[in-house]
Structures are given as structure tokens and as C-alpha cells.
Enzyme design. Sequence first.
Site, PDB file in Angstrom:
ATOM      1  N   CYS A  64      28.742  99.115 -63.365  1.00  0.00           N
ATOM      2  CA  CYS A  64      29.687  99.595 -64.387  1.00  0.00           C
ATOM      3  C   CYS A  64      30.047  98.470 -65.350  1.00  0.00           C
ATOM      4  CB  CYS A  64      30.942 100.151 -63.739  1.00  0.00           C
ATOM      5  SG  CYS A  64      30.645 101.537 -62.619  1.00  0.00           S
ATOM      6  N   ASP A  65      30.262  97.288 -64.818  1.00  0.00           N
ATOM      7  CA  ASP A  65      30.548  96.106 -65.618  1.00  0.00           C
ATOM      8  C   ASP A  65      29.394  95.849 -66.578  1.00  0.00           C
ATOM      9  OD1 ASP A  65      30.029  93.098 -66.035  1.00  0.00           O
ATOM     10  OD2 ASP A  65      32.079  93.038 -65.276  1.00  0.00           O
TER      11      ASP A  65
END
Length: 174
Positions: A64-65
Site C-alpha cells: 500500500c505504501d
Amino acid sequence: MVERTGVVSFGGKPVTLIGPEIKVGDTAPDFTALGTDLKPVSLKDFAGKPLILASVPSLDTGVCDAETRRFNEEATGLPGVTILTISMDLPFAQKRWCGAAGVERVITLSDHRDASFGQAYGVLVKELRLLARAVFVVDASGKVTYVEYVPDAHNHPNYEAAIAAARQAAARVS
């Protein structure tokens, strides 16, 4: 509410998605989520603009980062396109993460309060109350032009296809 199984998994384990399957050609469903300032934000706030809507499980995870950072970088080459990343993370955590990551061109929204986005776009994971990884492109008229429900939350979306769809949506505006 519609429940769908066999669409996505988390780490290889199948999960249940709550909400309808969004398809290319659908009118983008409205939703309400919270901005990092705790104010409600809805799809209507972006009317007339091409959008990338990226749902992610949590900004505090590696994929996600990386995904949000990638869309932040790609934003410079997508003039006129607004990019929203929606997760169940609290608005405070999103604001902290964006500051630490230097993400300034992606708008993060929190769906934690009502799961409005998750249910409207069929990405709410019943077993975990997280959002599945998915990408939707919406053109300026509010039509969905690209959909990807990523088969496993540990995988990245098809960035190139989403970006190409966003470029096409932006080109129709100018």
C-alpha cells in the site's frame, strides 16, 4: 447488501467482498469518506474531473505504501487527473503517513467511519473490515472507464493500465 466470494484473497486466503461489482461503463457510485481534516468528502466534490480511485488495505503496509507513492509520482504526468487513495486507516494516521512519505499529490481519504466507499465499490472485506486492493478510473462525466480488483492484496495493481486509462479520461476533457 451483496456479498461476493472468490474474487480476491488476502495472502492466498479467499475473503468475502461486500458490495456490488463495479464494471466499465457504470456510473461511479457516490460515497462519503473523511479527509485528513476530519471533514466529509464525497465523489460529488470531484465532479467534472477525471479520477483515479485506489482502495488499499492500509497505508502502513509495504504494498500500500509503495502503491500510494507510485501514484503520487505518476500524478505529475497526469495533469487534470485527481488521485484518491482510500483506506480504513484513521485520518490522523493518513495525515502522519503522508507527511512522513512526502506524498502531496494524492488525496488520502478514510472510510473507517461508515465503510461507504467500500460498500459502494464492492471492496469492503467482510472478514477483516478492511478494503481490498482495487483501482477505478472515472472520467469527467462520472463514468467508470477502468476497473481492477487485484486478485490478492499482497500484489500490486497494473499501474500502466490504470495510468493509461486516466490519460485517456483526461484527454477527453481537453
